[in-house]
Scaffold this motif. Sequence first.
Motif, short mmCIF file in Angstrom:
data_model
loop_
_atom_site.label_atom_id
_atom_site.label_comp_id
_atom_site.label_asym_id
_atom_site.label_seq_id
_atom_site.Cartn_x
_atom_site.Cartn_y
_atom_site.Cartn_z
N GLN A 128 -4.00 -2.51 -1.98
CA GLN A 128 -4.65 -3.79 -2.26
C GLN A 128 -4.88 -4.58 -0.97
O GLN A 128 -5.92 -5.21 -0.79
CB GLN A 128 -3.82 -4.60 -3.25
N GLY A 138 5.40 4.61 -6.71
CA GLY A 138 5.80 3.25 -7.03
C GLY A 138 4.83 2.19 -6.52
O GLY A 138 3.81 2.49 -5.91
N SER A 139 5.18 0.96 -6.77
CA SER A 139 4.27 -0.17 -6.56
C SER A 139 3.97 -0.47 -5.10
O SER A 139 2.94 -1.09 -4.81
CB SER A 139 4.84 -1.42 -7.23
N SER A 140 4.80 -0.06 -4.17
CA SER A 140 4.54 -0.40 -2.76
C SER A 140 3.27 0.27 -2.24
O SER A 140 2.59 -0.28 -1.37
CB SER A 140 5.73 -0.06 -1.87
N LEU A 175 0.53 0.88 -4.10
CA LEU A 175 -0.55 0.07 -4.66
C LEU A 175 -0.70 -1.26 -3.91
O LEU A 175 -1.81 -1.68 -3.60
CB LEU A 175 -0.32 -0.19 -6.15
N GLU A 176 0.42 -1.87 -3.60
CA GLU A 176 0.38 -3.15 -2.86
C GLU A 176 -0.31 -2.98 -1.51
O GLU A 176 -1.13 -3.80 -1.11
CB GLU A 176 1.79 -3.71 -2.70
N HIS A 185 0.42 7.54 -7.39
CA HIS A 185 0.76 6.14 -7.61
C HIS A 185 1.97 5.98 -8.54
O HIS A 185 2.84 5.15 -8.28
CB HIS A 185 -0.46 5.36 -8.15
N ARG A 186 2.04 6.80 -9.60
CA ARG A 186 3.18 6.71 -10.52
C ARG A 186 4.48 7.10 -9.82
O ARG A 186 5.48 6.41 -9.91
CB ARG A 186 2.96 7.61 -11.74
#
Length: 168
Positions: free
Chosen positions: A49, A41-43, A45-46, A37-38
């Motif tokens: 979700q 990047g955020s995509s 995690l998005e 995840h680090r």
Amino acid sequence: MKINLIKGDITKMKVDAIVNAANSSLLGGSGVDGAIHRAGGSSILEECQQIRNKQGKCKTGEAVITNAGNLPAKKVIHTVGPVYQKGESNEKELLVNCYKNSMLLAKENGLHSIAFPCISTGIYRFPKQIAAEIALSVIKSNPILDEVIFVCFDNENYTIYKNLLSYE
């Protein structure tokens, strides 16, 4: 099917898919999950979700697929390994399902190469030798991809896999 072994960082692997030893929340965590995840990047995690909003948590032994964000891989396959409870809670079968379902999901998505971490052998305390034997057994009996790479972060797992592969 080629089977390879590498000691290193799975987030650096340039393959069609890397497998994340995720927790059921799919929201990142410690160990390989946190590292993916680090680095990704955020995509990632998005997308995790969105999957959670659609289906709820990911059950132990199941797998889902997301983009790979900033990673060199094309996709990330998230699978939830079992917490080891002295072998009294179907842990072996659940670990088998992690590898099988990850391979099937890769195949269904037209992927040809996959890199696996050592699923459940960290904070989930699955005995490393048994986990490696299960992983290799499942992969060898399901030769549906062109290449499988086992990426071991620590020396102990690397030595176990190296010894098991040298007996072939």
